[in-house]
Design an enzyme around this catalytic site. Structure first.
Site, PDB file in Angstrom:
ATOM      1  N   ASP A 217       0.832  -1.197   0.000  1.00 52.80           N
ATOM      2  CA  ASP A 217       0.000   0.000   0.000  1.00 52.80           C
ATOM      3  C   ASP A 217       0.871   1.254   0.000  1.00 52.80           C
ATOM      4  O   ASP A 217       1.904   1.313   0.695  1.00 52.80           O
ATOM      5  CB  ASP A 217      -0.884  -0.026   1.255  1.00 52.80           C
ATOM      6  CG  ASP A 217      -1.899   1.092   1.289  1.00 52.80           C
ATOM      7  OD1 ASP A 217      -2.754   1.142   0.391  1.00 52.80           O
ATOM      8  OD2 ASP A 217      -1.834   1.918   2.222  1.00 52.80           O
ATOM      9  N   GLU A 266      14.431 -15.415  -0.380  1.00 54.30           N
ATOM     10  CA  GLU A 266      14.813 -16.522   0.490  1.00 54.30           C
ATOM     11  C   GLU A 266      13.888 -17.727   0.317  1.00 54.30           C
ATOM     12  O   GLU A 266      14.235 -18.845   0.701  1.00 54.30           O
ATOM     13  CB  GLU A 266      14.771 -16.088   1.963  1.00 54.30           C
ATOM     14  CG  GLU A 266      15.816 -15.068   2.352  1.00 54.30           C
ATOM     15  CD  GLU A 266      15.608 -14.575   3.784  1.00 54.30           C
ATOM     16  OE1 GLU A 266      14.697 -15.114   4.472  1.00 54.30           O
ATOM     17  OE2 GLU A 266      16.332 -13.667   4.210  1.00 54.30           O
TER      18      GLU A 266
END
Length: 564
Positions: A217, A266
């Protein structure tokens, strides 16, 4: 169904390993208005789970959940009190896990909203900051300043918030805090390492639960330069948005996203992210780079009139931007912040001098005028909206569908002042009507007190005309908007190919024709006169049986190898 890394082969380059999100159809769910499982009038997480089969039958690749976190709803859930929990009115973390499993089992990925610019004023950090007082480490997580004038009674600057009214609020001990949005949404201080570390913890919390991606956002507003003396509002408005503006689209925000990208990578597959960044188009690639968030929203079509030249320019420009960022473009016509496109396209365009924000401005003006039926062509608006949606779903890149647009829903204008919830309405004393009209709960059934949304009632009023747009009134009915979306999304999966587009000249200013690889072609008639086809292999038409033409205000899909 396994959700390992989905790959495609790029026909143009022969390259493999195209991530799932590059050309995904993503369905935005505003949870409080999607489906209510417990009858309290508010949509919830179990409500989403209950509609998993509906989403699978619709044919979307992913859902994006607007905020479902604990919130006082000062801004529809975008005032977050706890980033690592579910609002008790919407369910529990166990409910979330069940929903995630149900969607994953149907091959649907899940993207969640992250709101990093500000917290709720009810967040534990902000409550601690209020109690701790001046000079405390707790206040350093936010943006507190002394006031101006005698006894500091004037705000540090005369800035105005996005929702109207002053952007600074005074607390009991006399200091002021900054809020770009509602006063219940204090801005965080992103120069503070503790803030940065805590959001990394939040990202890992949801990624570890199995969330596939994140929508960020107001991604362009996190970092700020509040070196004193602060500029006046007039001085602030006069500054260029060149990466050095004190509040908006600063270059240093990308240091944050580089760290986030390392976290996303990751995981296997890497978690996706898309930036909500209302910035100059030349700066969009900074957010969409692989080393940053990886993708950024393109809002140009939802601000455009139903106009062939405007659509072509927007598509061409944004495909160029996507190539510059090595990402794919995103396409969207409606969301939780704007007037629904069926209504925008049912209103007279403002004219070419307003192009670029014309459609949305006209929609907002219609709402301010009370939404008079005399100004709105309801049938024409739906016809144009569906034609535009079928155009969008055929473009290279990811397509975003806002809940209810697959039903052809219009904006709801008739909402009384006592029933409204958007802070924009209250902070502007009703001058701006706000966004409640696109957030009204969905109609699932053609009858009942809440049209099947829940057991009894809905948190925003649903108009009587919702019944004819309900899911059960359209499901299985040939020619309905819902069945057209279902067919388009099924075909999109079959026809989707590499991210190439070739324009084909039509000889008419009001007709667009483009070709995707593998024989997929799309023709949209923005005018009213039929456009003849030189072939009849139509696999989809927004106007039903086209009979060798593209009717006015419609889209057809062609495929050279189709069997009819």
């Amino acid at each position: 169904m396994s959700l390992t890394a989905e790959t495609r082969t790029d026909a143009a380059t022969g390259a493999a390993e195209s991530p799932w999100w590059r050309q995904a159809a993503v369905y935005q769910i505003y949870p409080r208005s999607f489906a209510d499982s417990d009858g309290d009038g508010i949509g919830d997480i179990r409500g989403v789970t209950s509609r998993a089969d509906y989403l699978a039958e619709l044919g979307v690749d992913a859902v994006w959940l607007s905020p479902f976190y604990p919130s006082e709803l000062a801004d529809g859930g975008y005032d977050v009190a706890d980033y690592r929990d579910v609002d008790p009115r919407l369910g529990t973390l166990d409910d979330f896990d069940e929903m995630l499993a149900a969607l994953h089992a149907r091959g649907i990925r899940v993207v969640v909203d992250i709101v990093p610019n500000h917290t709720s004023d009810q967040h534990a950090w902000f409550q601690e900051a209020l109690a701790a007082g001046r000079g405390s480490a707790a206040r350093e997580r936010y943006i507190f300043r002394e006031g101006r004038g005698e006894d500091g009674a004037e705000p540090p600057a005369d800035w105005e918030s996005v929702f109207g009214g002053p952007a600074w609020e005074r607390v009991a001990d006399g200091q002021w805090y900054f809020h770009n949005f509602a006063k219940e949404q204090p801005d965080l201080n992103w120069d503070n390492p503790e803030v940065r570390a805590d959001f990394v913890k939040t990202l890992r919390f949801w990624a570890d639960r199995g969330v596939d991606g994140f929508r960020i956002d107001v991604a362009h507003m996190l970092t700020k330069d509040l070196t004193e003396p602060l500029p006046s509002r007039a001085e602030l408005d006069a500054l260029p948005f060149d990466g050095n503006h004190p509040l908006i689209d600063r270059d240093d925000v990308h240091d944050i996203y580089a760290e986030w990208r390392r976290v996303f990578d990751e995981y296997d597959p890497p978690r996706s992210a898309v930036a909500e960044a209302w910035v100059d188009s030349s700066r969009v690639p900074l957010y969409a780079r692989p080393e940053s968030l990886g993708q950024a929203f393109n809002f140009d079509l939802l601000q455009a009139d139903f106009d062939a030249a405007e659509f072509r320019r927007i598509v061409t420009d944004n495909l160029t931007l996507a190539a510059a960022s090595r990402s794919s473009s995103t396409w969207v016509l409606s969301n939780h912040d704007v007037v629904r496109h069926a209504t925008r396209y049912g209103l007279p365009p403002l004219g070419r001098e307003h192009r670029g924000r014309g459609a949305e401005k006209q929609g907002a003006a219609w709402l301010r005028a009370g939404g008079p039926e005399s100004a709105l062509d309801r049938e024409g608006g739906v016809r144009r909206a569906v034609a535009a949606s079928m155009f969008l779903l055929a473009l290279p890149g990811s397509a975003y569908i806002y809940q209810g647009e697959e039903l052809g829903l219009h904006e709801v204008a008739d909402i009384g002042a006592g029933e409204r919830q958007d802070p924009t309405f209250f902070r502007t004393e009703g001058e701006e009507v706000g966004r409640d009209g696109c957030r009204v709960p969905l109609p699932w059934q053609s009858e009942g007190s809440s049209f099947g949304f829940g057991a009894d009632g809905a948190h925003l009023p649903q108009p009587e005309w919702f019944g004819s747009f309900a899911v059960d009134a359209q499901a299985g009915r040939s020619g309905s908007v819902l069945e057209l979306y279902r067919r388009a999304l099924r075909l999109r999966h079959e026809l989707q190919t590499d991210e190439q587009l070739e324009w084909i000249e039509t000889g008419r200013d009001d007709v667009l024709h483009f070709r995707r690889p593998n024989g997929w072609e799309v023709v949209t008639n923005f005018g009213t006169e039929p456009y003849p086809l030189d072939r009849s292999i139509v696999v989809l038409s927004s106007a039903g049986d086209a009979a060798g033409t593209v009717p006015g205000e419609s889209t057809v899909w062609l495929h050279t190898s189709a069997q009819g």
